[in-house]
Design a protein around this motif. Structure first.
Motif, PDB file in Angstrom:
ATOM      1  N   SER A 112     -69.610   2.761 -48.185  1.00  0.00           N
ATOM      2  CA  SER A 112     -70.872   3.076 -48.839  1.00  0.00           C
ATOM      3  C   SER A 112     -72.050   2.897 -47.881  1.00  0.00           C
ATOM      4  O   SER A 112     -72.272   1.803 -47.357  1.00  0.00           O
ATOM      5  CB  SER A 112     -71.042   2.169 -50.063  1.00  0.00           C
ATOM      6  N   ASN A 113     -72.783   3.969 -47.631  1.00  0.00           N
ATOM      7  CA  ASN A 113     -73.961   3.966 -46.755  1.00  0.00           C
ATOM      8  C   ASN A 113     -73.663   3.506 -45.335  1.00  0.00           C
ATOM      9  O   ASN A 113     -74.534   2.985 -44.651  1.00  0.00           O
ATOM     10  CB  ASN A 113     -75.088   3.120 -47.357  1.00  0.00           C
ATOM     11  N   LYS A 114     -72.425   3.686 -44.896  1.00  0.00           N
ATOM     12  CA  LYS A 114     -72.038   3.271 -43.547  1.00  0.00           C
ATOM     13  C   LYS A 114     -71.324   4.417 -42.840  1.00  0.00           C
ATOM     14  O   LYS A 114     -70.577   5.171 -43.455  1.00  0.00           O
ATOM     15  CB  LYS A 114     -71.131   2.051 -43.595  1.00  0.00           C
ATOM     16  N   LEU A 115     -71.574   4.507 -41.553  1.00  0.00           N
ATOM     17  CA  LEU A 115     -70.926   5.505 -40.716  1.00  0.00           C
ATOM     18  C   LEU A 115     -70.419   4.824 -39.452  1.00  0.00           C
ATOM     19  O   LEU A 115     -70.941   3.789 -39.047  1.00  0.00           O
ATOM     20  CB  LEU A 115     -71.916   6.602 -40.306  1.00  0.00           C
ATOM     21  N   SER A 131     -68.888   3.391 -29.278  1.00  0.00           N
ATOM     22  CA  SER A 131     -68.705   3.546 -30.718  1.00  0.00           C
ATOM     23  C   SER A 131     -69.389   2.370 -31.392  1.00  0.00           C
ATOM     24  O   SER A 131     -69.321   1.245 -30.887  1.00  0.00           O
ATOM     25  CB  SER A 131     -67.213   3.571 -31.047  1.00  0.00           C
ATOM     26  N   PHE A 132     -70.051   2.642 -32.513  1.00  0.00           N
ATOM     27  CA  PHE A 132     -70.782   1.580 -33.195  1.00  0.00           C
ATOM     28  C   PHE A 132     -70.962   1.914 -34.669  1.00  0.00           C
ATOM     29  O   PHE A 132     -70.941   3.081 -35.063  1.00  0.00           O
ATOM     30  CB  PHE A 132     -72.151   1.346 -32.532  1.00  0.00           C
ATOM     31  N   PRO A 133     -71.127   0.871 -35.506  1.00  0.00           N
ATOM     32  CA  PRO A 133     -71.388   1.095 -36.923  1.00  0.00           C
ATOM     33  C   PRO A 133     -72.858   1.459 -37.140  1.00  0.00           C
ATOM     34  O   PRO A 133     -73.737   1.034 -36.377  1.00  0.00           O
ATOM     35  CB  PRO A 133     -71.060  -0.254 -37.567  1.00  0.00           C
ATOM     36  N   LEU A 134     -73.102   2.239 -38.172  1.00  0.00           N
ATOM     37  CA  LEU A 134     -74.447   2.693 -38.489  1.00  0.00           C
ATOM     38  C   LEU A 134     -74.649   2.593 -39.996  1.00  0.00           C
ATOM     39  O   LEU A 134     -73.773   2.995 -40.765  1.00  0.00           O
ATOM     40  CB  LEU A 134     -74.604   4.147 -38.036  1.00  0.00           C
ATOM     41  N   ASN A 135     -75.768   2.038 -40.403  1.00  0.00           N
ATOM     42  CA  ASN A 135     -76.135   2.000 -41.824  1.00  0.00           C
ATOM     43  C   ASN A 135     -77.122   3.117 -42.100  1.00  0.00           C
ATOM     44  O   ASN A 135     -78.026   3.353 -41.294  1.00  0.00           O
ATOM     45  CB  ASN A 135     -76.773   0.655 -42.188  1.00  0.00           C
ATOM     46  N   GLU A 146     -79.913   2.759 -39.187  1.00  0.00           N
ATOM     47  CA  GLU A 146     -80.077   1.487 -38.486  1.00  0.00           C
ATOM     48  C   GLU A 146     -78.755   1.037 -37.889  1.00  0.00           C
ATOM     49  O   GLU A 146     -77.705   1.168 -38.530  1.00  0.00           O
ATOM     50  CB  GLU A 146     -80.581   0.397 -39.433  1.00  0.00           C
ATOM     51  N   GLY A 147     -78.828   0.498 -36.694  1.00  0.00           N
ATOM     52  CA  GLY A 147     -77.613   0.005 -36.074  1.00  0.00           C
ATOM     53  C   GLY A 147     -77.893  -0.800 -34.825  1.00  0.00           C
ATOM     54  O   GLY A 147     -79.049  -0.966 -34.410  1.00  0.00           O
ATOM     55  N   VAL A 174     -77.917  -5.879 -26.355  1.00  0.00           N
ATOM     56  CA  VAL A 174     -77.730  -5.194 -27.636  1.00  0.00           C
ATOM     57  C   VAL A 174     -78.905  -4.231 -27.818  1.00  0.00           C
ATOM     58  O   VAL A 174     -80.062  -4.640 -27.803  1.00  0.00           O
ATOM     59  CB  VAL A 174     -77.675  -6.188 -28.833  1.00  0.00           C
ATOM     60  N   ILE A 175     -78.568  -2.974 -27.937  1.00  0.00           N
ATOM     61  CA  ILE A 175     -79.580  -1.957 -28.214  1.00  0.00           C
ATOM     62  C   ILE A 175     -79.698  -1.869 -29.733  1.00  0.00           C
ATOM     63  O   ILE A 175     -78.725  -1.554 -30.413  1.00  0.00           O
ATOM     64  CB  ILE A 175     -79.219  -0.601 -27.617  1.00  0.00           C
ATOM     65  N   LYS A 176     -80.869  -2.199 -30.242  1.00  0.00           N
ATOM     66  CA  LYS A 176     -81.131  -2.152 -31.689  1.00  0.00           C
ATOM     67  C   LYS A 176     -81.995  -0.927 -31.975  1.00  0.00           C
ATOM     68  O   LYS A 176     -82.929  -0.637 -31.219  1.00  0.00           O
ATOM     69  CB  LYS A 176     -81.870  -3.408 -32.148  1.00  0.00           C
TER      70      LYS A 176
END
Length: 182
Positions: A112-115, A131-135, A146-147, A174-176
């Motif tokens: 839910s709301n995550k990629l 590769s990274f999670p994304l909201n 956001e990630g 960490v790249i925010k």
């Protein structure tokens, strides 16, 4: 009856094409920063200029794509001397490599709301698959992405020569990011 269904198909196609258009980034509500440790003290500094191009339809997230270009000379550490130093050859070498770039190759639903986003990150002429999670969430008529993307600065030759030593500036970065687009 056939004419009505053909017309409905055309209208649906037009509506889907309209939703597939790139989203316009709202720079005032977006940010990209880097978090790292300098002499074991956490530091967060932001990039003042970047461009994010996102094609995203919440109904078809697997068809999404993204490209982010970051102006490396816009990294703001809060002091003019530091900002000049970080643009030099040993760090970002902004004269030769003015942009860091991320281009997605795959965006997949992850709840839910995550990629989960996969793609190529290029910094200072070095490219790596990441590769990274994304909201993703709707906010004020926009989509907000956001990630956080952890990287090793030395893998991209950021901090060459005497700066390869990680006792002053840690290797872990960490790249925010927060991109509001609509």
């Amino acid at each position: 009856m056939k004419t009505t269904s053909s017309l409905a198909g055309i209208l649906l196609g037009v509506a889907l094409a309209a939703n597939a258009a790139p989203l316009k980034t709202d720079v005032a509500h977006s940010s990209v920063s880097a978090v790292f440790k300098q002499m074991d003290v956490p530091v967060e500094s932001s990039f003042k200029r970047f461009d994010a191009r996102i094609d995203y339809d919440a109904a078809h997230p697997d068809k999404a794509s993204a490209r982010v270009d970051i102006d490396t000379a816009s990294f703001d550490m809060g002091q003019a001397d530091y900002n000049k130093e970080i643009a030099k050859k040993e760090w970002f070498n902004s004269a030769q490599f003015p942009k860091a770039t991320f281009v997605s190759s795959s965006i997949k639903p992850a709840g839910s709301n995550k990629l989960t986003v996969t793609g190529k990150l290029t910094i200072k002429g070095k490219t790596a698959e990441v590769s990274f999670p994304l909201n993703v969430k709707p906010e004020g008529g926009r989509q907000v992405f956001e990630g956080q993307l952890p990287i090793k600065r030395r893998a991209f030759n950021v901090g060459e020569g005497e700066w390869q030593d990680t006792s002053i500036v840690a290797d872990d970065i960490v790249i925010k990011f927060r991109v509001a687009a609509g």
